[in-house]
Design an enzyme around this catalytic site. Sequence first.
Site, short mmCIF file in Angstrom:
data_model
loop_
_atom_site.label_atom_id
_atom_site.label_comp_id
_atom_site.label_asym_id
_atom_site.label_seq_id
_atom_site.Cartn_x
_atom_site.Cartn_y
_atom_site.Cartn_z
CG ASP A 50 111.75 32.11 74.14
OD1 ASP A 50 112.40 33.06 74.59
OD2 ASP A 50 112.18 31.34 73.26
CG ASP A 88 113.19 28.27 70.72
OD1 ASP A 88 113.38 29.07 71.66
OD2 ASP A 88 113.98 28.15 69.77
CG ASP A 91 112.94 33.03 68.45
OD1 ASP A 91 113.33 34.05 69.03
OD2 ASP A 91 112.35 32.10 69.01
#
Length: 995
Positions: free
Chosen positions: A714, A710, A382
């Site tokens: 996900d 997170d 990310d």
Amino acid sequence: MDDRIIDPSALSREPHVEPEDAKETQEVKAQQALLNDVDPSLTDADQVAQALNVDPRTGLSSEEAKRRLDKFGPNELASAPPVPKWKKFLQQFQDPLVYLLLAATAISLVAWIIEKVNAAPGAEGEALPFDSIVIVLILIVNAILGYMQEAKAEEAVNALSEMTAPTSNVLRNGRVERINTTDIVPGDILVLGEGDTVPADGRLLAAASLRIAEASLTGESVPVGKKPATLDSAKALGDRANMVFNGTSVTQGTGRAIVTGTGMNTQVGKIADLLQSTEDEATPLQKEMNHVSKILGIAVCIIAVVVLLALAVLEGFHSVHDVIDSLLLAVSLAVAAVPEGLAAILTVVLALGVQRMAAHHAIVKKLHSVETLGSASVICSDKTGTLTRNEMTVERVVVPSGEVELTGTGYAPEGDMVSIDGSAVPENVANEVLATLGAGTLANDGELREGEKPGTWEIVGDPTEVSLVVAARKTHADKKFAHFDRVAEIPFTSERKRMSVIARNATDAGKLTVFAKGAPDVLLSYCDRIYVNGAIRKLTEGDRQDILDTVERLSREAYRTLGEAFRPLETDSLAQIPGIRTNSAGEISDISEQAEAIEAHLVWCGMVGIIDPPRTEVRDAVAEAHRAGIRTVMITGDHPLTAARIASDLGIIAKDGKALTGDELDAMDEAQLDKATSEVSVYARVAPEHKLKIVESLQRQGNIAAMTGDGVNDAPAVKSADIGVAMGITGTEVTKQSAKMILADDNFSTIVAAVREGRGIFDNIRKFLRYLLSSNVGEVFTVFFGVVFAGWLGIKNPESVGVTVPLLATQLLWINLLTDAAPALAMGVDPTTEDVMNRKPRKLTDRVIDGAMWGDIIYIGIIMAIVTLIGMDMHLTGGLFTDRSVDAMGHDAQMVEARTMGFTILVFAQLFNAIASRSHLQSAFVGLFSNKWLWGAIGLSIVLQLLVIYVPFLNTAFGTTPLPPMAWLECIGLAFFVLVASEIRKIFLRMRAKK
């Protein structure tokens, strides 16, 4: 739990003052009654709170929570009782090789007894059965070492469990606090949000679009909608819509619930088996080690049989002693060849490495994950908080009438609104900015509060949302909109990319207004009006294009953009909103399922530009990963231009590099997707299902992929990745449970550091395997060649009959005890070499012990056997290299001295081998003294060997004799040749590698 209902009249009676003990007893009884005798789903939420003596607005106090924790115990399922220490110690003897030795000990003891019974009067013999005593003592010492190693490994694993212990949000002392899940007690108020794991059973007090996945408990594959309304009749577990259950997970929305059951008093507790009843599956590395040990054991057993046959054929068995000595030798040979402490050493080395990782913020949940870490070839990360600092700050606010900048950075609400050119901010622009920030702070679940230390600030929730709260406080927009109270919510999801709330205006007859925020391009598609100069007018195509152009501009400047909008509803009732569906009673079933009615005809008011600067250390980490053959991939929900700009700044892509979007991925077939993922390293505007697609595509190409995550959505991608990495700060509990590793600091550099550590640990495992196996093979070859060539070496006395073994069983066992444990453990903490990140990732299909290592093992084993037998030969009459000074001694005395020489040479050869085995190619003299633990282990081994040679009672026990100074020069000189031979081999291997 049965279907009885709490008596409301009993709950509402005024309590009379009683002694504290009596009051406490009544409270416990009331709580136990609720936990065991009633169904809270059939009881009003307020009555449940009253029965549990808690105010839902403030929660329990810390003191009361502690008292209840003492009464009800920790919130955890029962586990198997710990294995007593004495039983763990005895388990060290549960090994086939130990059984062999115990059998040999018994045979030796019986032989000694027979000899004593049948001894002629006055005949000298052994006063005690030294062979039996020494073998038993060695077994006990070995068991103690094994027990200590396992205890150390267990301690490290327990420490890891504590680091990864789940936490939950509860309302205590009037504020939301994050506590260990085990500390939750009946009466606690759970604060649930998307991605949370429900930590206990509870009765819902409030819910906003709350949906919970209960498949783990009920088998229901679709997340269940939850509402706090009291049920009218008893329902099956899966239909209790006003209850939440331990172990399930929140997939959408928010809610609050009062805990009615913890630990074994939860629904999952009633059906749970003992946690420790299942055995952990062996890891690939453990399986390979077991395979190697098995193959080695079989090979040595065959060699032992060959040795026995050779002894029988060449020398013959002329007495019981010959048989006993031969059996002891064969058994000792088998034990000496197999490093029985290998599993314990492997676990300790992995555990110590994982502890070092944890000290650097990388918490590996399972020891065997280290195996995979060193093989990572792609890291998918990310952007926000991982590649960037996660100090989200609203710097720009763009409204239809202009643009302003907000000063100040971080989460301290200190700063001002200033115009871009430095002039005064016009009043109409200021009003539009306040409207934009007001909408952003109302459509928001973030919270900002002062820290314990003056001048510090703590955030609760998503950092992006908190940045809007900070901006509103800087401009006092929060005070201007303080008269709005939230009444309903349509939560943000990764698929929707927006969030809306409905708030009641206390100053306007309670009329309702929708406030929304989200990705500007997404939110704009739901707007048909715009707020300009204090008035609402129709949104034109020109307005729409100007807004999209501004998004592009801000994205090129590395800003993350969020649009804000609102919609006055001109009604004070949710049921009267145009397009809202109600049931026959005029009630709304679930507002979150009617987003199309709520989020239609929105009024655009502006957008914010949020900056999250890249972490300064990440660029170096990306470069280091590239040198190590590891590709870095950025995956973000941000605008493609923002993603490309940050990625190029960090060195992930070139300056003119492009980003692929989620929509473009959707349009590709599998072949096109695989081609794209092999070339493109930046993905923007992606949903969680795209992450899963990217991971699976990379894995199809043979990559070992790490994936960070997170949010709750996900979790599938994180779980599917070879190395799932959860964020420790912003990550949800569901994602943490799916991950193999947790980043305590949410920092990309920590992933690269963990890969480096993982490679170092794996290198160290190979080092001590090379050392252990080559040393043990050296012992096998020494005995085998010593038996086969006994006549040429002078080991066999031509004038005597019976068996003469090159080394005694007790000596072989002592060598194993001395050289296997301490040096191998020390090699397991060898410092990482400088070139560890300059080579390509290891493939998981590569064998731990490959052909090159087997070459090292056999080569060193043969050299070790040769120098040992030469040392023995020099002290025996009739050998190839006999020192004529021994001719005056009898053969028995010669054998004692020769065995002492061979025994000592073999010990020192293995210690020199420990130094040589630190690298397959690099010279042992590079970083010779970098591992102080190895030198400490070598020093300890030398001291213990000296004791065996110079302490009289140990001479008797181990069949040794004190050596003169010249003999020591021979021992060390011959043993040193093992290191010399290793260096010569490495020179040739390095020359070949260069070619």
